[in-house]
Enzyme design. Structure first.
Site, mmCIF file in Angstrom:
data_model
loop_
_atom_site.group_PDB
_atom_site.id
_atom_site.type_symbol
_atom_site.label_atom_id
_atom_site.label_comp_id
_atom_site.label_asym_id
_atom_site.label_seq_id
_atom_site.Cartn_x
_atom_site.Cartn_y
_atom_site.Cartn_z
ATOM 1 N N SER B 55 0.847 -1.184 0.000
ATOM 2 C CA SER B 55 0.000 0.000 0.000
ATOM 3 C C SER B 55 0.887 1.240 0.000
ATOM 4 C CB SER B 55 -0.913 -0.009 1.231
ATOM 5 O OG SER B 55 -1.854 1.039 1.145
ATOM 6 N N GLU B 56 0.540 2.231 -0.835
ATOM 7 C CA GLU B 56 1.369 3.424 -1.025
ATOM 8 C C GLU B 56 1.758 4.099 0.285
ATOM 9 O OE1 GLU B 56 -1.252 2.524 -2.953
ATOM 10 O OE2 GLU B 56 -1.664 4.127 -4.382
ATOM 11 N N ASN B 57 0.841 4.069 1.268
ATOM 12 C CA ASN B 57 1.090 4.790 2.501
ATOM 13 C C ASN B 57 2.005 4.033 3.471
ATOM 14 O OD1 ASN B 57 -1.243 3.099 2.562
ATOM 15 N ND2 ASN B 57 -1.780 3.909 4.564
ATOM 16 N N GLY B 58 2.795 3.100 2.951
ATOM 17 C CA GLY B 58 3.858 2.548 3.761
ATOM 18 C C GLY B 58 3.581 1.216 4.408
ATOM 19 N N SER B 97 8.368 3.678 0.383
ATOM 20 C CA SER B 97 7.225 3.076 -0.296
ATOM 21 C C SER B 97 7.286 3.321 -1.801
ATOM 22 C CB SER B 97 5.931 3.650 0.278
ATOM 23 O OG SER B 97 4.816 3.042 -0.339
#
Lengths: 225, 227
Positions: B55-58, B97
């Site tokens: 997921s992009e947010n880490g 990320s």
């Protein structure tokens, strides 16, 4: 003795001139330093450029900062989220300038600023309208677009625990942009949920070393408005 | 205008489409699933098959939605929905990320799209509706950076317009990025500058599939022999 803990939010943030650039950690509401943003409003600084992944929601934090007219320009990857009505109203009436930046380019521009790298090349946005007018470079037959570092006068960070040297840990996905913005501003201020004694944070678990942090304020979650 | 499919054609619903895509993701792949239908794919990875979701947010090792009483406020996916972390999962900041995304470390990204063109161009982030602010998020990073980009979308728009096109009319997310398209009617590969139909849903004819596209399709060789 180094003690970066401030007695108040106002002291933590310090004076801020009009026209400053403010970097905000957070992904949506998660990991965004809403109480420090309230403090930013209290500074009275206007004509701000704000860098954040999203444009706030409801009428708190960033949305409130926008609503009160403190912001001239927003640099953002995804301003439109559920509840971002303040932003949408200001944008559609032409009262807020928007610079749209792909999310990875936004992170990298701030990372570059923190690392002393003035510009870099990336494949992201090549061939799209967001790359129009930007210089390109061809390497091994592939095209890349030039992007510039993005630094701030002030960064506002939300962290899980901090000690008096400014060492920080984060909670789960609350980390997101916070360690990046912490490196990229002249002054970095963190609000922490928990205070650790010096030496208490596992050195191998510290994500943001204190060198990047100028000031902290202890705001336990249960005291949030 | 809406498209009325002939009797006997069984278009895939959202979950069936998600399951069809999940079936093609091998064990061991690191995968980013876009917002919307692609997110559903996570629910259809066969039990026991280890696919690591990013997921992009880490987050690496994204898990299912938690029960109401186990929600962690600091644990959301790119669509800001509450999620869990599977054993072996990890957290990292946004620069790491997007190092995973932009550095070509993800085996696959699956995105939704408005249009996909014969040359693999994808348009999925903006329309011509200037009354609303644009939003791009991580779409351009994912489209340019993942090793493979698959698209999950309806075959035509709600109004019946083709989404498989000769050239995208909407603003591009990335040029030449898509290698495979899963629609509610067919699975198509993009190769040699064109769409190759590798699978159709039961009851679907190649002639109708072609009529619903704004670009020439061809049948994969083994299918062409029996068509």
């Amino acid at each position: 003795m180094i003690d970066k803990f401030a007695a108040s939010i106002a002291e933590a943030i310090g004076p801020l001139p009009d026209g400053s650039t403010v970097l905000l950690g957070g992904f949506g509401a998660v990991g965004q330093a809403d109480q420090l943003i309230e403090g930013l409003i209290e500074t009275g600084a206007r004509e701000l450029t704000v860098v954040a992944n999203n444009a706030g929601y409801g009428r708190i934090g960033l949305a409130r900062l926008l609503e009160l007219g403190h912001v001239r320009k927003l640099i953002c990857s995804f301003p439109r989220i559920a509840g971002s009505t303040i932003f949408e109203t200001l944008y559609s009436s032409g009262r807020l300038e928007l610079e749209l930046v792909p999310q990875g380019t936004l992170a990298e521009r701030m990372r570059a600023a923190g690392a002393g790298i003035p510009a870099f090349y990336t494949a992201t946005s090549v061939g799209t309208s967001l790359a129009e007018g930007k210089p390109v470079l061809e390497v091994d037959g592939k095209t890349y677009v030039r992007e510039y570092a993005l630094s701030g006068d002030l960064a506002l960070v939300e962290a899980w625990a901090g000690d008096r040297w400014g060492n920080l840990t984060y909670k789960m996905a609350g980390r997101n942009f916070n360690p990046i913005v912490a490196t990229a501003a002249t002054r970095t201020v963190a609000q922490v949920h928990n205070v650790a004694e010096l030496g208490e944070l596992d050195p191998e678990a510290i994500v943001t070393p204190g060198i990047f942090v100028d000031s902290l304020i202890h705001l336990p979650q249960e005291e949030w408005a | 205008m809406t498209v009325t499919l002939p009797e006997g054609v069984e278009p895939r619903g959202r979950d069936a489409l998600a399951a069809r895509i999940a079936a093609d993701i091998p064990e061991g792949w690191y995968v980013n699933l876009g917002i919307g239908l692609p997110t559903l794919i996570a629910d259809h990875v066969p039990p026991g098959r280890e696919v690591v979701l990013h997921s992009e947010n880490g987050i690496l090792g994204l898990g299912a939605a938690p029960p109401e009483d186990e929600i962690e406020p600091w644990l959301v996916n790119a669509g800001k929905q509450h999620v869990t972390l599977v054993p072996g999962g990890s957290y990292f900041h946004h620069a790491d990320s997007f190092t995973m995304i932009r550095g070509g470390h993800l085996d696959l990204c699956v995105l939704g799209a408005y249009e996909v063109a014969v040359n693999g161009d994808i348009a999925n982030w903006a329309t011509f509706d200037n009354s609303r602010a644009p939003a791009v998020g991580g779409a351009m990073d994912l489209a340019a950076g993942a090793r493979r980009l698959w698209v999950a979308m309806d075959h035509v728009t709600r109004e019946g317009a083709a989404k498989l096109v000769q050239a995208c009319s909407y603003p591009l997310t990335a040029p030449g990025a898509v290698s495979r398209v899963y629609t509610n009617l067919a699975v198509l590969d993009i190769e040699d500058g064109g769409f190759t139909v590798v699978e159709m849903v039961p009851g679907m004819s190649f002639a109708l599939l072609q009529a619903l596209a704004d670009a020439p399709l061809r049948l994969a060789e083994q299918d062409a022999a029996t068509a």
